[in-house]
Design a protein around this motif. Structure first.
Motif, PDB file in Angstrom:
ATOM      1  N   ASP A 109      -2.264  99.402 -43.707  1.00 30.24           N
ATOM      2  CA  ASP A 109      -3.128  99.445 -42.537  1.00 30.24           C
ATOM      3  C   ASP A 109      -3.357  97.999 -42.110  1.00 30.24           C
ATOM      4  O   ASP A 109      -2.822  97.073 -42.729  1.00 30.24           O
ATOM      5  CB  ASP A 109      -4.443 100.152 -42.861  1.00 30.24           C
ATOM      6  N   PHE A 110      -4.166  97.809 -41.067  1.00 27.27           N
ATOM      7  CA  PHE A 110      -4.485  96.461 -40.610  1.00 27.27           C
ATOM      8  C   PHE A 110      -5.979  96.193 -40.777  1.00 27.27           C
ATOM      9  O   PHE A 110      -6.810  97.051 -40.449  1.00 27.27           O
ATOM     10  CB  PHE A 110      -4.098  96.273 -39.144  1.00 27.27           C
ATOM     11  N   GLN A 221      18.265  94.569 -40.572  1.00 31.73           N
ATOM     12  CA  GLN A 221      18.178  93.114 -40.528  1.00 31.73           C
ATOM     13  C   GLN A 221      16.810  92.714 -41.052  1.00 31.73           C
ATOM     14  O   GLN A 221      15.890  93.536 -41.080  1.00 31.73           O
ATOM     15  CB  GLN A 221      18.368  92.600 -39.106  1.00 31.73           C
ATOM     16  N   PRO A 222      16.640  91.492 -41.515  1.00 29.86           N
ATOM     17  CA  PRO A 222      15.339  91.075 -42.036  1.00 29.86           C
ATOM     18  C   PRO A 222      14.259  91.204 -40.959  1.00 29.86           C
ATOM     19  O   PRO A 222      14.502  90.962 -39.775  1.00 29.86           O
ATOM     20  CB  PRO A 222      15.562  89.604 -42.412  1.00 29.86           C
ATOM     21  N   ALA A 223      13.065  91.593 -41.372  1.00 27.65           N
ATOM     22  CA  ALA A 223      11.925  91.720 -40.451  1.00 27.65           C
ATOM     23  C   ALA A 223      10.652  91.504 -41.259  1.00 27.65           C
ATOM     24  O   ALA A 223      10.192  92.407 -41.964  1.00 27.65           O
ATOM     25  CB  ALA A 223      11.912  93.103 -39.787  1.00 27.65           C
ATOM     26  N   GLY A 224      10.091  90.310 -41.138  1.00 29.86           N
ATOM     27  CA  GLY A 224       8.896  89.993 -41.913  1.00 29.86           C
ATOM     28  C   GLY A 224       7.706  90.840 -41.550  1.00 29.86           C
ATOM     29  O   GLY A 224       6.750  90.962 -42.335  1.00 29.86           O
ATOM     30  N   ILE A 229       5.052  98.118 -39.789  1.00 28.74           N
ATOM     31  CA  ILE A 229       5.758  99.305 -39.311  1.00 28.74           C
ATOM     32  C   ILE A 229       5.716 100.420 -40.359  1.00 28.74           C
ATOM     33  O   ILE A 229       5.558 101.599 -40.035  1.00 28.74           O
ATOM     34  CB  ILE A 229       7.218  98.947 -38.970  1.00 28.74           C
ATOM     35  N   ALA A 230       5.841 100.055 -41.629  1.00 25.90           N
ATOM     36  CA  ALA A 230       5.852 101.052 -42.704  1.00 25.90           C
ATOM     37  C   ALA A 230       4.583 101.887 -42.710  1.00 25.90           C
ATOM     38  O   ALA A 230       4.602 103.053 -43.123  1.00 25.90           O
ATOM     39  CB  ALA A 230       6.037 100.360 -44.056  1.00 25.90           C
ATOM     40  N   GLY A 231       3.456 101.310 -42.253  1.00 25.91           N
ATOM     41  CA  GLY A 231       2.195 102.033 -42.257  1.00 25.91           C
ATOM     42  C   GLY A 231       1.860 102.721 -40.955  1.00 25.91           C
ATOM     43  O   GLY A 231       0.812 103.364 -40.840  1.00 25.91           O
ATOM     44  N   CYS A 487      -0.728  98.926 -25.967  1.00 24.14           N
ATOM     45  CA  CYS A 487      -1.554  98.268 -26.974  1.00 24.14           C
ATOM     46  C   CYS A 487      -0.718  98.025 -28.225  1.00 24.14           C
ATOM     47  O   CYS A 487       0.214  98.780 -28.515  1.00 24.14           O
ATOM     48  CB  CYS A 487      -2.773  99.118 -27.320  1.00 24.14           C
ATOM     49  N   ALA A 488      -1.079  97.001 -28.955  1.00 24.80           N
ATOM     50  CA  ALA A 488      -0.269  96.577 -30.096  1.00 24.80           C
ATOM     51  C   ALA A 488      -0.261  97.606 -31.216  1.00 24.80           C
ATOM     52  O   ALA A 488      -1.293  98.166 -31.574  1.00 24.80           O
ATOM     53  CB  ALA A 488      -0.793  95.243 -30.636  1.00 24.80           C
ATOM     54  N   ASP A 489       0.930  97.828 -31.770  1.00 21.64           N
ATOM     55  CA  ASP A 489       1.069  98.603 -33.001  1.00 21.64           C
ATOM     56  C   ASP A 489       1.075  97.662 -34.203  1.00 21.64           C
ATOM     57  O   ASP A 489       0.637  98.019 -35.283  1.00 21.64           O
ATOM     58  CB  ASP A 489       2.365  99.410 -32.991  1.00 21.64           C
TER      59      ASP A 489
END
Length: 591
Positions: A109-110, A221-224, A229-231, A487-489
């Motif tokens: 979560d954030f 591809q790499p994605a820091g 996204i996983a959550g 809105c931002a994910d």
């Protein structure tokens, strides 16, 4: 938002406002925060009361809700519209995402204040040296819980495991599910190939259960930013047993299994949703609000009257009341205005005349006085937008003085329209601007209509549709001009320019031709930024992408960066979520 333009707008609870962006498309809204308010619609009313029935005997293993004083604590809120879905794999708008946030847990979560990715079902995670394999270790006390509204009993149905995550990710990407947000998972190996039908083996998607409580993702591809996204809701575990048993009705009250802080007690469609605290949630002792009552009042003015009458505890204020609220010593103390990670914009259907002409699109953008809209109509400290991603997003150019955004310049607008062959609007076909039904959106549309009349000599017709219908219209055959929010994910430009406007890896609502030279340049920039591990390189590529999108091609018309404008009763202690739905389980009420 909570975005895809259905989510639009991903995410703060803009309870009837920011709720609508695809990050979420933002739903209905008064401009203060995205929402859908429907002027002229009757306020939803509850169905006639039914005769009380004798309670049924609890099923084996089902237990009545505990005699816990927290169940006496309640909060009354307004969704402003019917959620299109409660299915995490299908949600694309902030109204649906708000409900999903309370019912289902994610791996991550954030944190509301810092936007840091924090553990939820995951306890820890790691990434391989090449950045391609992410491994999440899960807690072992997450439980699937079935709630029976008839006898108000809750029953543990089994543990939440890595296998549930795998099933959910595959279900999102399976073309048969028709998830409009599936493109977010294209970062996962074979995700795009499976979702587009190029690869028919859904088990080839790069997600697997190492064991019951360890899940592993392999990326393209790499994605820091991948832990965010996983959550996301589209990757939250869902109960395969219930989905296979009930089909499309698996999310109805009485059928649903959930694993989050709340259980679904009531869903009276187009009227209300009631959630009650989940006694088997692993952190249930920290949840102080026992009942969440959501109504679906579409008219902002009606909802705000309910707030002033004590019938709602949180509500975004109507635009017409902003001056009165700010001048009132009591109401002004209940008003919160703060920046939000959302964008309000007008999209152009690039295939429909006259907006198949870039000069016309640029003319309409130059002819809109964004600052006057904020000063005279919105009054919520929003910021005029010359680019798409707002401040606070990695790669945003909103605060870069060297970004050549389109600013208000009516003379330049008239020159461009003349150059396009339509001096003073002569010869233009009929033009329609469509918005989702809302008092706030209507006022913004009317302002734009007046601006284009005054500055271009063009008469634009207005039309509106109910939120769910509007989302389908924009997705399938967008009108010439349509209002939308995003809105931002997660706080990275990848979630903005690539996932919203990439001609082949997004919903592509503007219908941007992927074979055009401009689209090819845009795709190269956003794909290059997504693949790069160099922050400086990524920022410069996003600068180029924003310039192509908003200036060179004017594919869309950015209007303003949202501010959160919301009223909260003084007895409610709350947080403010910038990403995803509001964490009402962390709020308290002391009436």
């Amino acid at each position: 938002m909570l975005p895809k333009t259905r989510l639009l707008a991903l995410i703060s609870f803009i309870i009837a406002a920011t709720m609508i962006l695809s990050a979420c498309a933002v739903p209905p809204a008064t401009p203060a925060e995205p929402t859908t308010a429907a002027p002229g619609e009757e306020e939803p009313t509850a169905p006639p009361a039914e005769e009380p029935t004798e309670p049924t005997e609890p099923a084996d293993g089902a237990q009545p809700l505990p005699a816990d004083a927290s169940y006496d604590n309640y909060i009354n809120m307004n969704l402003a519209t019917e959620p299109p879905t409660l299915d995490p794999n299908l949600a694309t708008d902030t109204t649906s995402v708000q409900c999903v946030e309370l019912l289902f847990l994610g791996l991550t979560d954030f944190e509301d204040d810092t936007l840091e990715t924090i553990p939820e079902l995951a306890t820890e995670w790691s990434v391989s040296d090449d950045g391609l394999v992410w491994t999440f270790t899960m807690r072992d006390d997450g439980q699937w819980v079935h709630y029976n509204p008839t006898d108000r009993t809750a029953e543990v149905m089994g543990p939440v495991t890595a296998h549930d995550i795998v099933y959910s990710v595959r279900r999102t990407l399976d073309p048969a599910t028709a998830s409009d947000y599936g493109y977010v998972d294209y970062i996962i190996k074979n995700g795009e190939a499976v979702n587009t039908g190029e690869n028919t083996d859904v088990e080839s998607v790069g997600v697997r259960a190492v064991d019951d409580y360890t899940v592993e993702f392999t990326l393209e591809q790499p994605a820091g930013y991948f832990p965010g996204i996983a959550g996301m809701w589209i990757n939250r575990p869902v109960p395969q047993t219930v989905i296979e048993q009930y089909g499309d009705s698996w999310t109805e009250a009485g059928n649903l299994w959930t694993n989050g802080p709340y259980l679904l007690e009531t869903w009276e469609h187009e009227n209300r949703i009631v959630m009650v605290k989940n006694p088997y949630y692993y952190a249930t002792d920290t949840v102080q609000i026992g009942t969440v009552n959501f109504v679906m009042v579409t008219e902002d003015s009606t909802a705000f009257s309910m707030y002033e009458n004590g019938e709602l505890d949180v509500q975004n204020p109507p635009l017409d009341d902003m001056d009165r609220i700010k001048a009132d010593p009591m109401l002004s103390e209940e008003l919160t205005i703060a920046p939000d990670l959302c964008q309000y914009y007008f999209g152009f259907n690039n295939t429909k005349a006259p907006f198949d002409n870039v000069l016309v699109r640029q003319a309409f953008s130059y002819a809109l006085d964004r600052q006057r809209l904020i000063d005279d109509v919105l009054k919520g400290e929003q910021r005029p937008a010359w680019s798409f991603a707002p401040p606070g997003i990695f790669g945003s150019v909103a605060d870069r003085e060297d970004f050549p955004g389109i600013v208000f310049d009516p003379e330049r607008a008239q020159e461009l329209l003349t150059e396009a062959g339509f001096p003073n609007g002569e010869g233009l076909p009929p033009i329609t601007l469509m918005y989702n039904t809302s008092e706030g959106h209507q006022k913004i549309a009317e302002f734009a209509q007046q601006s284009w009349r005054e500055n271009l000599g063009v008469e634009v017709q207005l039309a509106n549709q109910e939120w769910a219908v509007f989302l389908d219209t924009v997705d399938e055959d967008a009108p010439q001009i349509y209002r939308m929010g995003w809105c931002a994910d997660y706080p990275d430009q990848n979630n903005w320019v690539l996932e919203v406007f990439h001609p082949t890896k997004s919903s592509n609502d503007p219908k941007w031709d992927p074979e055009s030279e401009s689209a090819q340049a845009f795709m190269a920039a956003v794909e290059g930024a997504a693949a790069s591990a160099d922050p400086d390189e990524r920022e410069e590529l996003y600068f180029e992408a924003e310039r192509i999108l908003n200036v060179d091609e004017a594919v869309v018309l950015p209007v303003y960066y949202y501010s959160r404008v919301v009223m909260t009763k003084p007895f409610v202690t709350r947080t403010f979520a910038a990403l995803g739905g509001e964490h009402i389980d962390k709020w308290t009420v002391n009436r």
